[in-house]
Design an enzyme around this catalytic site. Structure first.
Site, short mmCIF file in Angstrom:
data_model
loop_
_atom_site.label_atom_id
_atom_site.label_comp_id
_atom_site.label_asym_id
_atom_site.label_seq_id
_atom_site.Cartn_x
_atom_site.Cartn_y
_atom_site.Cartn_z
N GLY A 132 17.28 11.95 -37.56
CA GLY A 132 17.85 10.52 -36.78
C GLY A 132 19.07 10.03 -37.17
CG HIS A 133 20.33 6.23 -36.09
ND1 HIS A 133 20.55 5.18 -34.98
CD2 HIS A 133 19.43 5.68 -36.58
CE1 HIS A 133 19.74 4.26 -35.15
NE2 HIS A 133 18.77 4.67 -36.07
CG ASN A 134 23.47 5.55 -39.34
OD1 ASN A 134 22.92 5.24 -38.42
ND2 ASN A 134 24.56 5.57 -39.81
#
Lengths: 349, 349, 349
Positions: free
Chosen positions: A243-245
């Protein structure tokens, strides 16, 4: 299409005992190796099999060498990590048989004029390279890949067919991205207003270090504002979702079908078994090992092995135990009642 | 590459308190915002941090405004849902920096003569568009996408690189399909005859509403006879699998790696955590929320939060509890025996 | 775009009772069939509905025929497996409406001069075919597929758009590979040296039998030294991951999102529910059925149904039971203590 044992030792090290001029054409498992092969002993359990092997040469640890030497008549390469030596020797033999893709851009590729493709890179058929992208020396971009604007592909990194590598993302040197992987797709970020989702633009990047392998059909989201980071030496198998980050620490390895939700921070030298899942915003320490099929629902501060999956049983037995699990609080209450009653019996005061 | 706070309020609404002529270049989190940024307060927990922020302007709720106003010296945009306002403002800033893809068909694309591509649509390199397909105004079809015969791509819908959108399927307006997604692949339908599988042709379609987002490498099966339906506003993350003849209700969101087996009917405004699984032919009510890693094996008639995954533990502890789980019926029998014995002791009749 | 009932029976067998000249245009479910349709009864539960059906013709088993005949006025095709007959009839009707892709190679495809593409094969737009690859008669390779060097695609096998089929792998006759699938990607094999992973070259192949279906975005790893083998008649749904050196026995079927780790040997006629997982180096007997969401962590020697997933509950109830599961050993100890105390009470010696 083969080599002298001595040449291998010159390249890869190790202590050679025996004839440096023996010719070997490749590596085979102990059970299959004949006089044209090398083999290796990485588990002492198989010492007797190694001693009796028909291989021309054996890779063996100092601890096993005396035992093996008593029975084995070929050459021995003595080294502290025979399995790692095997991996390097196998790379050497594989390279002998390989034709490196010719440098240059296939006529069917569409490369933006402002992209910088090193003359030593290979761009295959039907590849698209966006404006401002940089493809460095020795990189190989196979058929059907799409490289977004301002993306950077490092030296000697290999993108197999049909990879999508989105705008502004970067990968370092000597990486491998397998077919169908998607790097830098939008993270799953929305605000909710009266039940309706409003997209939050995902303007961060994916920044990937050196020596990173990414499996087929694996997806890595770009960051929302900051970047998603994959550190050096990370190995991701197929069909993984990051997922993002997220940040994945150096030399961490994940087996197939693992999922990591957004903003998880994962340490170095971790391993994740197949289909393990990590919730978002968690922190996992270095050297944490998660078993296959386990759901990580809280941060882990301490190195070690962690597990959480329901044990398999014959279906009829599972039906029984699952029904009890559903009512475990009733069972707990019964035990409490029993304890109370017994307390009354034994201590009637 | 920036705007006046006043212009933003004219476009997005909200009540402005302060100088409409302040220039802002983008949005940053509270901790990072400086005099060139806007920021937002969506959680009252961070009121003090917001009040001390160096941002030029703050998006804030009426409930938090008095507290913030006492300390904060910049402009304030007061609005009932600061997070949704932030999303819209972030979209506005992202659009400022974006170059819209030019309308027209790339020379390398292969478009069937009978396909209807609106002159305002963008068709990228190496795209294939089948006979009778319709690509509407403002649609963007990036490099390497394959659009099947008679498929329909709605207005301002964006297909990122390497999407496959199969024959006769349709998506409405303002949708996003991320790279590697496959829409309208055959459902998994077979008859079995003496152990051998005979394929049942999958002749339905996938019908997708407006404002639907579909993640990278997500797959949606076409219906067997009737259609698979994805209603308006649904948001699907990466690597999700939706079986044939499912219906996903409007404004339902699913996180990465979710699987939904065939003919499941899922309500509106539901959420599914990562890697949740839904068996086939189930019905899930509106506003049901399934936790990550949970297996839904029966229909759910009542709104609420549902969970089912084995809790993570250190491996040694899991070994102990899993062994007990395998024998929970033995434990139940022991408790029953104890109850009986105690009954005899306390009531000897 | 239809046929006489009599023609169908000539092609597919079965015993016709009634008018052979009835025209039917397709197959519909019992509830929807009208005088232009055939329908079928595969579950005796629906006998009454079948008897009252408005279909022109019904496919029915000998066991149900007498009951149905009493009420139904159309033609009947009596056959021992009505569902399999339905599948074949549906294939017949689907083929009526289908335009077979024209043989030949699209002008935009890039085919290596040494590849052998049968004149009866179809190669779509933007396909790449590597040196020495063989595409046999009747094969269909849709847009955007990449076929590696020396790969073999069997007769009448269909690769949907954007499949990647790697070097030296082979698939037999009448197979289907759905979009986004990746066949023959490197297995996940590394030696570890001081925490750093060293890649072990993956030089085996994927060898796929006849009549095999592979779902969208499914990935199958090539073997490390020996081959990964998928036997005849295997059916794999979408988003499945098969590790290196696995063998999947003939006529085994796996639903979406299943993962099989490396070197697992799986028997014939098995079924795997969605998201089931199999650890590496296990052996699974013939006719083993694994429920959805179950983790197979040990070999299974005996045919039967096996299950292992945590039962779903309302979140508040799960919180209670999960907390007890975490402390099941404490509960076991309490029961032991109770047993001891009671033993003292009932047998004080």
């Amino acid at each position: 299409m083969g080599t002298r044992v001595g040449e291998l030792v010159e390249r890869l090290g190790g202590q050679l005992v025996g004839d440096a001029n023996l010719e070997v054409s490749g590596i085979a498992p102990l059970a299959e190796a004949d006089a044209s092969h090398m083999s290796f002993l990485s588990n002492s359990k198989f010492r007797a099999q190694a001693a009796a092997s028909g291989a021309a040469a054996l890779i063996v640890s100092p601890a096993d060498d005396a035992f093996v030497a008593a029975g084995f008549h070929g050459a021995r390469i003595v080294t502290h990590n025979p399995y790692a030596y095997f991996a390097r020797a196998a790379q050497f033999f594989a390279a002998l048989g390989e034709v490196a893709p010719a440098p240059g851009v296939d006529a069917s590729a569409v490369v933006a004029p402002s992209a910088l493709v090193d003359p030593g890179a290979h761009i295959g058929p039907h590849v698209s390279v966006g404006a401002g992208a940089v493809i460095k020396a020795g990189a190989v971009v196979d058929a059907g890949c799409v490289i977004g604007p301002d993306a950077v592909i490092g030296e000697h990194t290999h993108l197999f067919a049909n990879v999508t590598f989105h705008a502004r993302c970067q990968i370092g040197a000597r990486g491998i991205i397998h077919s169908g992987a998607v790097i830098g797709t939008d993270g799953f970020g929305f605000a909710n207003e009266g039940g309706v989702y409003i997209k939050i633009p995902q303007t961060g990047r994916v920044m990937i270090g050196d020596d990173v392998d990414i499996g087929a059909n694996t997806t890595i989201d770009r960051g929302a504002l900051a970047d998603t980071v994959i550190e050096d030496g990370v190995k991701l198998d197929n069909q993984i979702q990051i997922g993002h980050n997220c940040r994945i620490g150096a030399h961490t390895a994940m087996a197939g079908c693992v999922g990591v939700a957004g903003s998880a921070i994962i340490g170095k030298y971790c391993t994740f078994g197949g289909a393990a899942m990590v919730l978002g915003h968690l922190t996992i320490a270095d050297r944490v090992h998660i078993s296959s099929g386990s759901m990580v629902s809280r941060s882990i501060r301490e190195a070690g092995q962690y597990t959480g999956f329901y044990p398999l049983a014959k279906n009829a037995e599972w039906e029984k135990t699952a029904a009890i699990v559903r009512n475990l609080d009733a069972m707990r209450d019964k035990i409490r009642a029993l304890e109370k009653t017994i307390k009354t019996l034994t201590d009637p005061k």
